[in-house]
Design a protein around this motif. Structure first.
Motif, PDB file in Angstrom:
ATOM      1  N   UNK A  21       4.343   6.945  11.011  1.00  0.00           N
ATOM      2  CA  UNK A  21       3.894   6.952  12.808  1.00  0.00           C
ATOM      3  C   UNK A  21       1.959   6.442  12.510  1.00  0.00           C
ATOM      4  N   UNK A  22       2.018   6.767  11.619  1.00  0.00           N
ATOM      5  CA  UNK A  22       0.389   5.915  11.425  1.00  0.00           C
ATOM      6  C   UNK A  22       0.556   4.499  10.629  1.00  0.00           C
ATOM      7  N   UNK A  51      -3.274   3.459   7.731  1.00  0.00           N
ATOM      8  CA  UNK A  51      -3.690   2.684   9.032  1.00  0.00           C
ATOM      9  C   UNK A  51      -4.645   1.674   8.220  1.00  0.00           C
ATOM     10  N   UNK A  52      -4.592   1.244   7.325  1.00  0.00           N
ATOM     11  CA  UNK A  52      -5.224  -0.330   6.717  1.00  0.00           C
ATOM     12  C   UNK A  52      -4.080  -1.182   5.950  1.00  0.00           C
ATOM     13  N   UNK A  53      -2.761  -0.735   5.272  1.00  0.00           N
ATOM     14  CA  UNK A  53      -1.057  -1.908   5.386  1.00  0.00           C
ATOM     15  C   UNK A  53      -1.403  -1.639   7.252  1.00  0.00           C
ATOM     16  N   UNK A  54      -1.032  -0.842   8.260  1.00  0.00           N
ATOM     17  CA  UNK A  54      -0.916  -1.280   9.537  1.00  0.00           C
ATOM     18  C   UNK A  54      -1.976  -2.484  10.124  1.00  0.00           C
ATOM     19  N   UNK A  55      -2.817  -2.563   9.333  1.00  0.00           N
ATOM     20  CA  UNK A  55      -3.378  -3.579  10.206  1.00  0.00           C
ATOM     21  C   UNK A  55      -4.158  -4.530   9.521  1.00  0.00           C
ATOM     22  N   UNK A  56      -3.127  -4.788   8.257  1.00  0.00           N
ATOM     23  CA  UNK A  56      -3.280  -6.000   7.807  1.00  0.00           C
ATOM     24  C   UNK A  56      -2.059  -6.080   7.898  1.00  0.00           C
ATOM     25  N   UNK A 112       6.366  15.945   1.219  1.00  0.00           N
ATOM     26  CA  UNK A 112       6.764  15.763   2.476  1.00  0.00           C
ATOM     27  C   UNK A 112       6.642  16.035   3.467  1.00  0.00           C
ATOM     28  N   UNK A 113       5.366  17.404   4.001  1.00  0.00           N
ATOM     29  CA  UNK A 113       4.856  17.482   4.964  1.00  0.00           C
ATOM     30  C   UNK A 113       4.774  17.228   5.943  1.00  0.00           C
ATOM     31  N   UNK A 114       4.096  15.909   5.431  1.00  0.00           N
ATOM     32  CA  UNK A 114       3.376  15.193   6.243  1.00  0.00           C
ATOM     33  C   UNK A 114       3.897  13.944   6.800  1.00  0.00           C
ATOM     34  N   UNK A 152       1.003  -1.338   0.120  1.00  0.00           N
ATOM     35  CA  UNK A 152      -0.022  -0.079   0.239  1.00  0.00           C
ATOM     36  C   UNK A 152       0.848   1.443  -0.060  1.00  0.00           C
ATOM     37  N   UNK A 153       0.417   2.211   0.002  1.00  0.00           N
ATOM     38  CA  UNK A 153       0.964   3.542  -1.081  1.00  0.00           C
ATOM     39  C   UNK A 153       0.253   4.496   0.340  1.00  0.00           C
ATOM     40  N   UNK A 154       1.313   5.570   0.423  1.00  0.00           N
ATOM     41  CA  UNK A 154       0.185   7.188   0.984  1.00  0.00           C
ATOM     42  C   UNK A 154       0.633   8.137   1.338  1.00  0.00           C
ATOM     43  N   UNK A 155       0.264   9.271   1.462  1.00  0.00           N
ATOM     44  CA  UNK A 155       1.209  10.477   1.648  1.00  0.00           C
ATOM     45  C   UNK A 155       0.399  10.844   2.934  1.00  0.00           C
ATOM     46  N   UNK A 156      -0.046  10.678   3.296  1.00  0.00           N
ATOM     47  CA  UNK A 156      -0.652  10.875   4.691  1.00  0.00           C
ATOM     48  C   UNK A 156      -1.025   9.846   5.769  1.00  0.00           C
ATOM     49  N   UNK A 157      -1.365  10.186   7.201  1.00  0.00           N
ATOM     50  CA  UNK A 157      -1.208   9.412   8.210  1.00  0.00           C
ATOM     51  C   UNK A 157      -2.748   8.627   8.008  1.00  0.00           C
TER      52      UNK A 157
END
Length: 378
Positions: free
Chosen positions: A243-244, A218-223, A235-237, A208-213
């Motif tokens: 952390x998310x 969150x889904x990548x972490x949960x799975x 870059x600002x996030x 999974x790819x993401x630019x925010x928390x």
């Protein structure tokens, strides 16, 4: 121990060149990346703009055929433009001939600026925190999607990509459907078992790819999936994104601990001054995206005028977070990014007007990073 280094390619089209040449350049770069010791070669998905990566599965198949061992994949398939089964079947087809080499990167799609504006959100956010430097890494204020200047092309493009009346499934539902199709456990809402052929049982690694928390992290972490955080896009996030993912991670069979890749935009040359010259039209390119027109042809730094101050202000966060310089300069900044995020791997993307400069950029960085060159089989 040096962590792996990988490549994200956007198949950019230089001014005066063609999409056909851009695709040839991407395949050539993949061959070089493999020989230089890069771990993966990923391609993006973009439509109706001056980059040639509109059909990632097709391009990945061509790259897999032209290389021998490097992992190849998407960064990322934009799920709002595809059904779950079409994604699994396409990647399953490639895996049938090149098993065990595919990364199926999945991302959200469609710009959310329209939704923000229709909901009455101001086009420019209230003043936020200033740019800061954390442990050598520049963290600018987050870019707000409502700052895009024109949404007409965004709306038109999204309309052309979707069948009339079609609505994409919720992102989480599509991810879960894709995982089920790969595992052979997919059941329709009315209880019918369906099997992706080819695709089911394929040795494909979902990402999974993401630019925010938000949802993706969150889904990548949960799975318990590996996750790529887009520092080069947002870059600002980066801190809250990482952390998310880490805070929500649940161990899975393949990943007992989080596995994080962080992206960076780089231009490397023999010395800082040369690299700065090669990168001098990067701001023009990013401005074409944020103006709403979409990525334009990449301009020749020898002939393009300087970016006006008013336009530069819209893209300053991307210019200041591009890693530009000699091999030692860029490697030092990448190491700072690794330390700040705890990345297990760095993926670099590089855009220059001349393809030879882009190849040289990756070669110089690979040598400085300590990658082990690979010898192609005879």
């Amino acid at each position: 121990m040096t962590i792996p280094l990988s490549v994200l390619d956007l198949a950019p089209i230089s001014a005066g060149s063609t999409p056909q040449q851009a695709i040839r350049n991407s395949i050539d770069l993949a061959r070089h990346a493999e020989s230089l010791g890069y771990h993966r070669f990923w391609v993006a998905e973009h439509h109706f703009v001056k980059v040639a990566s509109a059909a990632p599965a097709t391009l990945i198949g061509l790259i897999a055929a032209a290389t021998e061992s490097i992992r190849v994949g998407s960064a990322a398939v934009q799920l709002g433009h595809h059904t779950s089964i079409s994604v699994v079947e396409a990647f399953g087809t490639i895996d049938a001939l090149y098993p065990g080499r595919l990364d199926l990167g999945l991302g959200r799609s469609g710009h959310r600026g329209d939704q923000l504006r229709s909901a009455g959100v101001p086009p420019v956010p209230a003043p936020g925190r200033p740019t800061e430097v954390r442990d050598g890494v520049v963290i600018p204020p987050p870019f707000f999607p409502g700052q895009l200047l024109d949404f007409s092309r965004v709306r038109a493009g999204l309309g052309a990509l979707h069948l009339p009346g079609a609505q994409p499934l919720p992102y989480t539902d599509q991810i879960e459907d894709i995982l089920a199709l790969l595992d052979g456990t997919y059941v329709t809402p009315d209880g019918v078992d369906l099997h992706a052929i080819p695709g089911e049982g394929a040795d494909i690694q979902p990402w999974l790819f993401g630019s925010s928390g938000g949802e993706s992290a969150q889904l990548a972490g949960r799975l318990g999936l590996p996750f790529a955080a887009n520092y080069h896009v947002s870059p600002g996030t980066i801190v809250e994104t990482v952390e998310a993912y880490r805070n929500g991670f649940r161990p899975s069979a393949r990943f007992p601990r989080p596995y994080l890749v962080v992206s960076a935009d780089v231009v490397v040359a023999e010395d800082d001054a040369t690299a700065q010259r090669l990168a001098s039209t990067y701001g023009h390119w990013v401005y074409s995206i944020r103006s709403g027109a979409g990525a334009a042809e990449y301009l020749d730094p020898e002939t393009a005028p300087p970016l006006p101050d008013q336009q530069r202000r819209l893209v300053d966060d991307r210019i200041t977070t591009q890693f530009v310089g000699s091999p030692a300069t860029v490697a030092g900044r990448l190491e700072a990014l690794r330390k700040l995020t705890g990345a297990d791997e760095i993926v670099v993307t590089s855009v220059t007007f001349d393809h030879a400069d882009r190849v040289r950029s990756h070669r110089l960085l690979a040598r400085e990073w300590g990658l082990t060159p690979q010898v192609r089989a005879a």
